[in-house]
Design a protein around this motif. Structure first.
Motif, PDB file in Angstrom:
ATOM      1  N   PHE A   1     -40.211 -95.648  76.072  1.00 56.92           N
ATOM      2  CA  PHE A   1     -40.617 -94.245  76.020  1.00 56.92           C
ATOM      3  C   PHE A   1     -39.941 -93.531  74.849  1.00 56.92           C
ATOM      4  CE2 PHE A   1     -39.722 -89.832  76.987  1.00 56.92           C
ATOM      5  CZ  PHE A   1     -40.939 -89.331  77.436  1.00 56.92           C
ATOM      6  N   LEU A   2     -38.618 -93.714  74.728  1.00 59.45           N
ATOM      7  CA  LEU A   2     -37.872 -93.038  73.659  1.00 59.45           C
ATOM      8  C   LEU A   2     -38.333 -93.505  72.285  1.00 59.45           C
ATOM      9  CD1 LEU A   2     -34.297 -93.162  75.243  1.00 59.45           C
ATOM     10  CD2 LEU A   2     -35.780 -91.163  75.026  1.00 59.45           C
ATOM     11  N   ALA A   3     -38.629 -94.808  72.172  1.00 60.61           N
ATOM     12  CA  ALA A   3     -39.118 -95.331  70.888  1.00 60.61           C
ATOM     13  C   ALA A   3     -40.486 -94.758  70.557  1.00 60.61           C
ATOM     14  CB  ALA A   3     -39.167 -96.856  70.941  1.00 60.61           C
ATOM     15  N   ALA A   4     -41.376 -94.663  71.554  1.00 54.07           N
ATOM     16  CA  ALA A   4     -42.722 -94.133  71.316  1.00 54.07           C
ATOM     17  C   ALA A   4     -42.686 -92.660  70.928  1.00 54.07           C
ATOM     18  CB  ALA A   4     -43.574 -94.332  72.570  1.00 54.07           C
ATOM     19  N   VAL A   5     -41.824 -91.890  71.603  1.00 57.51           N
ATOM     20  CA  VAL A   5     -41.713 -90.463  71.299  1.00 57.51           C
ATOM     21  C   VAL A   5     -41.140 -90.250  69.896  1.00 57.51           C
ATOM     22  CG1 VAL A   5     -40.491 -88.347  71.932  1.00 57.51           C
ATOM     23  CG2 VAL A   5     -41.553 -89.746  73.707  1.00 57.51           C
ATOM     24  N   SER A   6     -40.157 -91.064  69.527  1.00 57.00           N
ATOM     25  CA  SER A   6     -39.538 -90.927  68.209  1.00 57.00           C
ATOM     26  C   SER A   6     -40.512 -91.285  67.097  1.00 57.00           C
ATOM     27  CB  SER A   6     -38.296 -91.822  68.099  1.00 57.00           C
ATOM     28  OG  SER A   6     -37.336 -91.442  69.054  1.00 57.00           O
ATOM     29  N   ALA A   7     -41.407 -92.256  67.351  1.00 57.67           N
ATOM     30  CA  ALA A   7     -42.345 -92.708  66.323  1.00 57.67           C
ATOM     31  C   ALA A   7     -43.612 -91.870  66.259  1.00 57.67           C
ATOM     32  CB  ALA A   7     -42.713 -94.172  66.574  1.00 57.67           C
ATOM     33  N   ALA A   8     -43.817 -90.995  67.212  1.00 60.74           N
ATOM     34  CA  ALA A   8     -45.044 -90.192  67.251  1.00 60.74           C
ATOM     35  C   ALA A   8     -45.100 -89.246  66.058  1.00 60.74           C
ATOM     36  CB  ALA A   8     -45.114 -89.401  68.548  1.00 60.74           C
ATOM     37  N   PRO A   9     -46.283 -89.036  65.470  1.00 63.81           N
ATOM     38  CA  PRO A   9     -46.404 -88.156  64.304  1.00 63.81           C
ATOM     39  C   PRO A   9     -46.148 -86.685  64.613  1.00 63.81           C
ATOM     40  CG  PRO A   9     -48.568 -88.857  65.080  1.00 63.81           C
ATOM     41  CD  PRO A   9     -47.566 -89.649  65.851  1.00 63.81           C
ATOM     42  N   ALA A  10     -46.265 -86.302  65.875  1.00 62.59           N
ATOM     43  CA  ALA A  10     -46.047 -84.905  66.267  1.00 62.59           C
ATOM     44  C   ALA A  10     -45.581 -84.875  67.712  1.00 62.59           C
ATOM     45  CB  ALA A  10     -47.339 -84.099  66.111  1.00 62.59           C
ATOM     46  N   PRO A  11     -44.879 -83.813  68.121  1.00 63.33           N
ATOM     47  CA  PRO A  11     -44.447 -83.698  69.521  1.00 63.33           C
ATOM     48  C   PRO A  11     -45.637 -83.778  70.467  1.00 63.33           C
ATOM     49  CG  PRO A  11     -43.346 -82.059  68.162  1.00 63.33           C
ATOM     50  CD  PRO A  11     -44.387 -82.688  67.291  1.00 63.33           C
ATOM     51  N   GLY A  12     -45.520 -84.609  71.488  1.00 63.36           N
ATOM     52  CA  GLY A  12     -46.581 -84.751  72.468  1.00 63.36           C
ATOM     53  C   GLY A  12     -47.693 -85.680  72.064  1.00 63.36           C
ATOM     54  N   ALA A  13     -47.571 -86.339  70.891  1.00 60.52           N
ATOM     55  CA  ALA A  13     -48.652 -87.190  70.391  1.00 60.52           C
ATOM     56  C   ALA A  13     -48.466 -88.655  70.747  1.00 60.52           C
ATOM     57  CB  ALA A  13     -48.762 -87.045  68.872  1.00 60.52           C
ATOM     58  N   ALA A  14     -47.384 -89.024  71.416  1.00 62.64           N
ATOM     59  CA  ALA A  14     -47.136 -90.430  71.739  1.00 62.64           C
ATOM     60  C   ALA A  14     -48.139 -90.915  72.784  1.00 62.64           C
ATOM     61  CB  ALA A  14     -45.711 -90.606  72.255  1.00 62.64           C
ATOM     62  N   ASP A  15     -48.564 -92.158  72.636  1.00 64.76           N
ATOM     63  CA  ASP A  15     -49.495 -92.772  73.592  1.00 64.76           C
ATOM     64  C   ASP A  15     -48.685 -93.405  74.722  1.00 64.76           C
ATOM     65  OD1 ASP A  15     -51.501 -93.974  74.966  1.00 64.76           O
ATOM     66  OD2 ASP A  15     -52.072 -95.397  73.386  1.00 64.76           O
ATOM     67  N   LEU A  16     -48.761 -92.822  75.889  1.00 63.89           N
ATOM     68  CA  LEU A  16     -47.973 -93.288  77.034  1.00 63.89           C
ATOM     69  C   LEU A  16     -48.860 -93.838  78.151  1.00 63.89           C
ATOM     70  CD1 LEU A  16     -45.523 -90.235  77.204  1.00 63.89           C
ATOM     71  CD2 LEU A  16     -45.181 -92.396  75.993  1.00 63.89           C
ATOM     72  N   THR A  17     -50.085 -94.239  77.792  1.00 65.10           N
ATOM     73  CA  THR A  17     -51.063 -94.674  78.787  1.00 65.10           C
ATOM     74  C   THR A  17     -50.573 -95.857  79.608  1.00 65.10           C
ATOM     75  OG1 THR A  17     -52.840 -93.954  77.312  1.00 65.10           O
ATOM     76  CG2 THR A  17     -53.445 -95.394  79.145  1.00 65.10           C
ATOM     77  N   ASN A  18     -49.990 -96.849  78.937  1.00 70.67           N
ATOM     78  CA  ASN A  18     -49.523 -98.042  79.658  1.00 70.67           C
ATOM     79  C   ASN A  18     -48.413 -97.703  80.643  1.00 70.67           C
ATOM     80  OD1 ASN A  18     -51.323 -99.755  78.372  1.00 70.67           O
ATOM     81  ND2 ASN A  18     -49.905-100.253  76.709  1.00 70.67           N
ATOM     82  N   PHE A  19     -47.524 -96.799  80.250  1.00 78.00           N
ATOM     83  CA  PHE A  19     -46.462 -96.397  81.167  1.00 78.00           C
ATOM     84  C   PHE A  19     -47.043 -95.721  82.407  1.00 78.00           C
ATOM     85  CE2 PHE A  19     -44.145 -96.301  77.036  1.00 78.00           C
ATOM     86  CZ  PHE A  19     -43.202 -97.272  77.327  1.00 78.00           C
ATOM     87  N   HIS A  20     -48.039 -94.888  82.206  1.00 78.99           N
ATOM     88  CA  HIS A  20     -48.700 -94.221  83.342  1.00 78.99           C
ATOM     89  C   HIS A  20     -49.260 -95.254  84.311  1.00 78.99           C
ATOM     90  CE1 HIS A  20     -48.762 -89.877  82.739  1.00 78.99           C
ATOM     91  NE2 HIS A  20     -48.864 -90.087  81.434  1.00 78.99           N
ATOM     92  N   ARG A  21     -49.918 -96.256  83.781  1.00 77.18           N
ATOM     93  CA  ARG A  21     -50.564 -97.262  84.617  1.00 77.18           C
ATOM     94  C   ARG A  21     -49.535 -98.042  85.429  1.00 77.18           C
ATOM     95  NH1 ARG A  21     -52.587-100.037  80.791  1.00 77.18           N
ATOM     96  NH2 ARG A  21     -54.445 -98.708  80.575  1.00 77.18           N
TER      97      ARG A  21
END
Length: 513
Positions: A21-41
């Motif tokens: 999660f932290l890696a995805a958020v840090s790599a996202a181009p903008a706040p809230g833009a990270a793809d977290l679909t797999n984590f949700h599932r």
């Protein structure tokens, strides 16, 4: 573990997911833009495997949801309360609220919105606090669970939006002092302790909002209103850890509310807490301490109350308010604290092996306990050197020295009946002024040889580790219109802040609920 059907280790899953999660958020181009679909599932499956999901799993799933709607605190509160509905006790539902308090603290919402949400949180806390203690078949409390070792990773997940390279625990728990954070950092910290921290933060946040909103009110009227609200609220929450966290906050300066209030307002809140925690004996604490019992779980609370009472007395003397100082001394000497500490020390050392302290005043009792420490009895633990230094400084600053025995004895044997009226907080302001003056004169007559100016030593430490359906919350009744018709999914109105009657006692207030 229910999730064992799908996963070998929930602990491992939480650590790996938090890191991802932290890696995805840090790599996202903008706040809230990270793809977290797999984590949700994945975590939808985890939560469905539990009839009462673990706090850490709920926290991670709610972090995913909140990441998609970072300003919707109302929905976050609904989500967390829905997951806690199946919990048998109060600790876990209260502990789950920590992210809500943190986001309210860091939020840039209007004061009106913030007040409405804080009132909803307090209403929910009051509902949870009224639940009977859940016990297992062997009589043990089912609320006495421990946080998983991965809890620290979940703290990082919830603090990432506001961290700014600060300690994650400082970000997620902004309204408590460092000692509480260190306790939360310990592996296996109890869920009950986390719940107490959350209640303390919600309580302080509401106090701060009341101060911020008190434009035009005199300081004396505001202090009286805050005192009435606080004394009315504490028995509703009836949380021993919450009470202990508030006591420990007062042993440090400034209070962890300095970013919300001015220095003068912080002093006002400190005075309110002194009055609230020293002048009132709450039944939910005293019920634990039977007349002939020595419950060791109360020792930290009573030691903290002993120390802050001495601080409160010295603070009142420094301000020249001898009547208030006498109120603190009288309240302490007639409370359960001195007898409890004397009995505890006697049990530890062996019956009949100890002489009694010269008086039941805070100064005399601390000196007696420090003397016992010098003889080998462990009383103050890791704080021993700090307490001894505090006592020495206090004696030198006040000029007690060899006169302490005489001064404390005189102070203790003042006729309590003649000064007891100063404890009556229900009289008019005119009566209070007369009572305070009378008590002040009695105090001066008994302690005329004592210097009254003092300046306490405070300690301050930095963070040690850098590394469903809508819910109707209606039980909270401290203010007339706080949540009477409040629905999470509907009305956005804010509290009127109207004054309530000072309760006769916290027992009566509990019965009225």
């Amino acid at each position: 573990m229910g999730a064992a059907l799908c996963f070998n280790s929930l602990e491992s899953l939480l650590r790996d997911s938090a890191s991802g999660f932290l890696a995805a958020v840090s790599a996202a181009p903008a706040p809230g833009a990270a793809d977290l679909t797999n984590f949700h599932r994945v975590f939808s499956r985890v939560l469905s495997a539990y009839p009462d999901p673990p706090l850490e799993a709920v926290w991670f799933f709610s972090a995913l949801t909140f990441h998609d709607r970072p300003d919707d605190l109302r929905s976050l509160l609904q989500l967390l309360s829905a997951f806690a509905a199946s919990s048998p006790g109060a600790a876990k539902p209260l502990a789950l609220l920590a992210p809500v308090i943190s986001e309210l603290f860091h939020s840039d919402k209007t004061r009106r919105e913030t007040e409405a949400l804080v009132e909803a949180v307090l209403s929910y806390i009051s509902i949870c606090s009224s639940r009977p203690a859940a016990v297992s078949t062997d009589g043990a409390s089912t609320d006495a669970g421990r946080l998983l070792p991965a809890f620290g990773e979940l703290v990082k997940v919830w603090s990432v939006r506001h961290s700014r390279d600060r300690c994650p625990f400082q970000v997620l728990f902004p309204l408590v002092e460092e000692e509480a954070r260190r306790e939360l950092m310990k592996e296996g910290c109890s869920v009950e302790y986390l719940a107490g921290v959350v209640v303390a933060e919600a309580f302080l946040l509401r106090l701060c909002l009341k101060v911020q909103n008190a434009t035009g009110a005199s300081r004396s009227d505001l202090q009286k209103e805050l005192r009435i609200w606080a004394v009315s609220s504490i028995p509703i929450f009836q949380n021993q850890h919450f009470f202990g966290v508030l006591l420990n906050m007062l042993m440090n300066s400034p209070l962890p509310i300095y970013s919300l209030l001015s220095a003068d307002d912080e002093i006002l809140v400190r005075d309110v807490l002194y009055d609230t925690l020293i002048l009132v004996d709450y039944s939910f604490i005293n019920k634990v301490a039977g007349v002939d019992q020595v419950d060791s779980t109360l020792l930290p609370i009573y030691l903290s109350r002993l120390i802050i009472t001495l601080d409160a007395v010295n603070d009142a003397r420094r301000k020249g308010d001898q009547g208030r100082a006498m109120s603190f001394i009288n309240a302490f000497s007639t409370s359960n604290v001195p007898n409890y500490l004397i009995k505890w020390a006697t049990c530890q050392a062996g019956f009949g092996a100890l002489s009694k302290p010269i008086a039941n005043t805070p100064q005399a009792l601390i000196k007696w306990l420090v003397d016992l420490e010098d003889k080998g009895l462990k009383v103050f633990g890791d704080n021993s050197s700090w307490v001894k230094g505090r006592l020495i400084y206090d004696e030198v600053k006040n000029g007690y020295g060899n006169r302490m025995t005489h001064s404390d004895a005189d102070l203790f044997f003042i006729d309590k009946q003649s000064v007891g009226e100063v404890m009556d907080t229900k009289g008019s302001e005119g009566e209070e002024a007369v009572e305070m003056e009378t008590a002040g004169n009695a105090f001066m007559a008994a302690a005329q040889s004592m210097k009254v100016e003092t300046n306490g030593i405070r300690k301050r430490k930095g963070c040690l580790n850098e590394d469903a359906a809508g819910v109707k919350f209606v039980k909270y009744k401290v203010e007339d219109s706080s949540v009477k018709d409040y629905y999470l999914s509907g009305n956005n109105g804010m509290s009127s802040g109207s004054e309530v009657e000072n309760p006769q006692s916290d027992d009566e207030m509990e019965e009225s609920d």
